[in-house]
Design a protein around this motif. Structure first.
Motif, PDB file in Angstrom:
ATOM      1  N   LEU A  43       0.817  -1.221   0.000  1.00 12.54           N
ATOM      2  CA  LEU A  43       0.000   0.000   0.000  1.00 12.54           C
ATOM      3  C   LEU A  43       0.849   1.270   0.000  1.00 12.54           C
ATOM      4  CD1 LEU A  43      -2.748  -0.935   2.641  1.00 12.54           C
ATOM      5  CD2 LEU A  43      -2.604  -1.564   0.231  1.00 12.54           C
ATOM      6  N   SER A  44       2.168   1.115  -0.097  1.00 17.98           N
ATOM      7  CA  SER A  44       3.054   2.271   0.079  1.00 17.98           C
ATOM      8  C   SER A  44       2.964   3.286  -1.049  1.00 17.98           C
ATOM      9  CB  SER A  44       4.503   1.805   0.244  1.00 17.98           C
ATOM     10  OG  SER A  44       4.944   1.116  -0.915  1.00 17.98           O
ATOM     11  N   ASN A  45       2.429   2.917  -2.188  1.00 19.81           N
ATOM     12  CA  ASN A  45       2.331   3.853  -3.304  1.00 19.81           C
ATOM     13  C   ASN A  45       1.020   4.634  -3.317  1.00 19.81           C
ATOM     14  OD1 ASN A  45       4.860   3.200  -4.435  1.00 19.81           O
ATOM     15  ND2 ASN A  45       3.988   1.428  -5.502  1.00 19.81           N
ATOM     16  N   TYR A  46       0.196   4.419  -2.305  1.00 18.57           N
ATOM     17  CA  TYR A  46      -1.096   5.106  -2.232  1.00 18.57           C
ATOM     18  C   TYR A  46      -1.012   6.208  -1.188  1.00 18.57           C
ATOM     19  CZ  TYR A  46      -2.640   1.041  -4.865  1.00 18.57           C
ATOM     20  OH  TYR A  46      -2.782   0.055  -5.823  1.00 18.57           O
ATOM     21  N   ASP A 250      -7.487 -12.289   1.324  1.00 20.48           N
ATOM     22  CA  ASP A 250      -8.933 -12.434   1.531  1.00 20.48           C
ATOM     23  C   ASP A 250      -9.536 -11.297   2.339  1.00 20.48           C
ATOM     24  OD1 ASP A 250      -9.253 -14.816   0.053  1.00 20.48           O
ATOM     25  OD2 ASP A 250      -8.560 -16.002   1.757  1.00 20.48           O
ATOM     26  N   TYR A 251      -8.763 -10.267   2.565  1.00 15.81           N
ATOM     27  CA  TYR A 251      -9.294  -9.067   3.216  1.00 15.81           C
ATOM     28  C   TYR A 251      -9.045  -7.893   2.262  1.00 15.81           C
ATOM     29  CZ  TYR A 251     -10.054 -11.790   7.440  1.00 15.81           C
ATOM     30  OH  TYR A 251     -10.508 -12.724   8.334  1.00 15.81           O
ATOM     31  N   LEU A 252      -8.059  -7.048   2.529  1.00 17.65           N
ATOM     32  CA  LEU A 252      -7.742  -5.978   1.584  1.00 17.65           C
ATOM     33  C   LEU A 252      -6.915  -6.480   0.407  1.00 17.65           C
ATOM     34  CD1 LEU A 252      -7.023  -2.928   3.949  1.00 17.65           C
ATOM     35  CD2 LEU A 252      -9.088  -3.436   2.627  1.00 17.65           C
ATOM     36  N   LEU A 253      -6.413  -7.707   0.518  1.00 20.66           N
ATOM     37  CA  LEU A 253      -5.696  -8.345  -0.585  1.00 20.66           C
ATOM     38  C   LEU A 253      -6.515  -9.502  -1.138  1.00 20.66           C
ATOM     39  CD1 LEU A 253      -2.087  -8.518   0.950  1.00 20.66           C
ATOM     40  CD2 LEU A 253      -3.143  -6.651  -0.356  1.00 20.66           C
ATOM     41  N   ASN A 254      -6.206  -9.892  -2.363  1.00 16.68           N
ATOM     42  CA  ASN A 254      -6.909 -11.036  -2.945  1.00 16.68           C
ATOM     43  C   ASN A 254      -6.445 -12.333  -2.282  1.00 16.68           C
ATOM     44  OD1 ASN A 254      -4.390 -11.574  -4.052  1.00 16.68           O
ATOM     45  ND2 ASN A 254      -4.977 -11.121  -6.169  1.00 16.68           N
ATOM     46  N   ASP A 255      -7.035 -13.429  -2.688  1.00 16.51           N
ATOM     47  CA  ASP A 255      -6.755 -14.715  -2.055  1.00 16.51           C
ATOM     48  C   ASP A 255      -5.279 -15.093  -2.142  1.00 16.51           C
ATOM     49  OD1 ASP A 255      -7.659 -17.381  -0.932  1.00 16.51           O
ATOM     50  OD2 ASP A 255      -6.802 -18.051  -2.834  1.00 16.51           O
ATOM     51  N   ALA A 256      -4.633 -14.753  -3.275  1.00 13.23           N
ATOM     52  CA  ALA A 256      -3.218 -15.091  -3.464  1.00 13.23           C
ATOM     53  C   ALA A 256      -2.283 -14.128  -2.732  1.00 13.23           C
ATOM     54  CB  ALA A 256      -2.882 -15.104  -4.954  1.00 13.23           C
ATOM     55  N   GLY A 257      -2.799 -12.996  -2.292  1.00 13.41           N
ATOM     56  CA  GLY A 257      -1.961 -12.023  -1.609  1.00 13.41           C
ATOM     57  C   GLY A 257      -1.018 -11.280  -2.525  1.00 13.41           C
ATOM     58  N   ASN A 258      -1.342 -11.232  -3.826  1.00 11.89           N
ATOM     59  CA  ASN A 258      -0.449 -10.558  -4.763  1.00 11.89           C
ATOM     60  C   ASN A 258      -1.069  -9.340  -5.429  1.00 11.89           C
ATOM     61  OD1 ASN A 258      -2.229 -11.729  -6.551  1.00 11.89           O
ATOM     62  ND2 ASN A 258      -0.762 -13.224  -7.354  1.00 11.89           N
ATOM     63  N   ALA A 259      -2.271  -8.954  -5.011  1.00 15.36           N
ATOM     64  CA  ALA A 259      -2.946  -7.782  -5.555  1.00 15.36           C
ATOM     65  C   ALA A 259      -4.051  -7.360  -4.600  1.00 15.36           C
ATOM     66  CB  ALA A 259      -3.538  -8.085  -6.934  1.00 15.36           C
ATOM     67  N   LEU A 260      -4.563  -6.167  -4.790  1.00 15.05           N
ATOM     68  CA  LEU A 260      -5.647  -5.681  -3.953  1.00 15.05           C
ATOM     69  C   LEU A 260      -6.950  -6.393  -4.286  1.00 15.05           C
ATOM     70  CD1 LEU A 260      -5.004  -1.815  -4.073  1.00 15.05           C
ATOM     71  CD2 LEU A 260      -4.351  -3.406  -2.262  1.00 15.05           C
ATOM     72  N   SER A 261      -7.746  -6.653  -3.288  1.00 18.53           N
ATOM     73  CA  SER A 261      -9.108  -7.141  -3.485  1.00 18.53           C
ATOM     74  C   SER A 261      -9.994  -5.958  -3.893  1.00 18.53           C
ATOM     75  CB  SER A 261      -9.639  -7.748  -2.189  1.00 18.53           C
ATOM     76  OG  SER A 261      -9.681  -6.761  -1.161  1.00 18.53           O
ATOM     77  N   GLU A 262     -11.279  -6.218  -4.134  1.00 22.19           N
ATOM     78  CA  GLU A 262     -12.202  -5.109  -4.396  1.00 22.19           C
ATOM     79  C   GLU A 262     -12.222  -4.157  -3.207  1.00 22.19           C
ATOM     80  OE1 GLU A 262     -16.159  -5.670  -6.155  1.00 22.19           O
ATOM     81  OE2 GLU A 262     -15.647  -7.786  -6.372  1.00 22.19           O
ATOM     82  N   ALA A 263     -12.275  -4.711  -2.008  1.00 21.01           N
ATOM     83  CA  ALA A 263     -12.266  -3.872  -0.810  1.00 21.01           C
ATOM     84  C   ALA A 263     -10.970  -3.072  -0.729  1.00 21.01           C
ATOM     85  CB  ALA A 263     -12.440  -4.724   0.440  1.00 21.01           C
ATOM     86  N   GLY A 264      -9.852  -3.710  -1.051  1.00 17.30           N
ATOM     87  CA  GLY A 264      -8.569  -3.019  -1.036  1.00 17.30           C
ATOM     88  C   GLY A 264      -8.516  -1.871  -2.024  1.00 17.30           C
TER      89      GLY A 264
END
Length: 270
Positions: A43-46, A250-264
């Motif tokens: 999240l450091s680029n946001y 599965d929270y702010l990241l997708n299931d794989a942990g390599n990108a933001l989820s919709e919530a993220g």
């Protein structure tokens, strides 16, 4: 008039943010394959995300673009030089104390109010004037019937804590909130949330940090909830900072942990 005398006497200060411009925080831990803050650093680029905490200390290599906020999660068994070192680390501006001491489940600090007050006097109050001190991180859920699952409601726990900590200094109050995205009671999850935050401020008479919050629902529901509440949070002067739970797969990241989820994606949007 404040319900809690000690809170009413505190000085309201302006929040200090890191290089970014927003109030949003990264709630993270090192319980991952990397053993560090890799997920939070995504999240450091946001620019809206300016600070981070991991329910403890150290920061596990959190990016320097964030302000790291150390937390004393529970009562130490004695003098803790590592806590003193963490607070005195260059760049430390704010500190957090005691995670859900008002609750009795195994994942909470679960501290009697008088013991928590003595802990604040011993481990937090000595830093008054050098860093900003947050009051204990308490649950502020469905405020008219909030229960700790123990002998006290969270509101009553806080009243007893403050009664034992009248000489303590607090720069801001810290609350948690968890409820359904769609309560099914004719009220939206967003309305339920904002009414609780408003009540916390009116009751505690301190700037508010929402150090944990989440609505229970699928990714799309959570993204919609965040889209509703973030503009409100950013517009409330008394809400200094907030951190959605959390920067995990599965929270702010997708299931794989390599990108933001919709919530993220909703959380990091301007």
């Amino acid at each position: 008039m404040s319900l809690f005398r000690g809170f009413a006497a505190a000085t309201i200060l302006t929040a200090t943010t890191a290089a970014g411009t927003g109030k949003r925080g990264a709630a993270y831990n090192n319980n991952n394959d990397y053993g560090d803050a890799t997920f939070a650093n995504m999240l450091s680029n946001y620019s809206q995300v300016t600070w981070g905490y991991d329910w403890g200390f150290p920061s596990y290599n959190l990016s320097s673009t964030f302000e790291f906020v150390p937390m004393l999660w529970g009562l130490p068994s004695g003098d803790d030089s590592s806590w003193t070192d963490a607070v005195q680390t260059a760049g430390t501006k704010n500190i957090l104390g005691f995670n859900e001491p008002d609750l009795t489940y195994s994942g909470s600090a679960n501290i009697l109010p008088a013991d928590a007050a003595q802990g604040y006097k011993t481990y937090m109050e000595p830093f008054n004037g050098t860093v900003r001190i947050g009051a204990p991180n308490i649950l502020w859920n469905n405020y008219d019937s909030s229960s700790s699952g123990g002998d006290y409601s969270s509101r009553t726990w806080t009243s007893y804590f403050m009664g034992n900590c009248t000489d303590c200094h607090f720069d801001f109050a810290c609350i948690h909130w968890y409820q359904d995205c769609d309560p099914g009671n004719g009220q939206s999850g967003a309305d339920w949330f904002t009414s609780n935050v408003t009540d916390a401020y009116n009751t505690l008479n301190l700037p508010i940090w929402i150090t944990e919050f989440q609505c229970y629902g699928d990714d799309t529901q959570q993204a919609s909830f965040l889209g509703d509440v973030i503009p409100w949070l950013d517009s409330q002067e008394y809400v200094e900072r907030y951190a959605y739970f959390g920067v995990f797969p599965d929270y702010l990241l997708n299931d794989a942990g390599n990108a933001l989820s919709e919530a993220g994606q909703a959380y990091t949007s301007a």
